[in-house]
Design an enzyme around this catalytic site. Structure first.
Site, PDB file in Angstrom:
ATOM      1  N   GLU A  77       1.406   3.636   2.055  1.00 47.28           N
ATOM      2  CA  GLU A  77       2.208   3.932   3.240  1.00 47.28           C
ATOM      3  C   GLU A  77       3.538   3.192   3.217  1.00 47.28           C
ATOM      4  O   GLU A  77       4.558   3.716   3.682  1.00 47.28           O
ATOM      5  CB  GLU A  77       1.436   3.562   4.511  1.00 47.28           C
ATOM      6  N   HIS A 135       0.825  -1.202   0.000  1.00 46.87           N
ATOM      7  CA  HIS A 135       0.000   0.000   0.000  1.00 46.87           C
ATOM      8  C   HIS A 135       0.866   1.261   0.000  1.00 46.87           C
ATOM      9  O   HIS A 135       2.081   1.198   0.158  1.00 46.87           O
ATOM     10  CB  HIS A 135      -0.944  -0.026   1.205  1.00 46.87           C
TER      11      HIS A 135
END
Length: 86
Positions: free
Chosen positions: A57, A55
């Site tokens: 992040e 993802h």
């Protein structure tokens, strides 16, 4: 804060259409300087390139920690998209 949110939104658009069933997400990690947002440092940024891949992040943290030079470029490489192909 608004300019950083706009950047995160624009990064999310890069992965748009490739992330289902996950949402399109952009991430910007910022070191704030009290009282003067013009001095804020962007430590890392990234986006969610496609379903089944790390993802946004993760790419932003990899850049912030120095494991990759550019989190956005790293996410693009997972998509198989070059630097100028949004």
């Amino acid at each position: 804060d608004i300019q950083h949110m706009k950047l995160a939104t624009s990064l999310a658009r890069i992965g748009y259409g490739n992330t289902f069933p996950n949402p399109a997400v952009g991430c910007v990690i910022v070191r704030h300087h009290n009282g003067d947002s013009s001095l804020d440092d962007i430590l890392g940024s990234g986006f969610h390139p496609k379903a089944g891949m790390p993802h946004a992040e993760v790419f932003a943290l990899l850049e912030a920690c120095g494991h990759v030079e550019d989190g956005v470029a790293a996410a693009r490489s997972v998509m198989g998209v070059g630097g100028d192909g949004d």
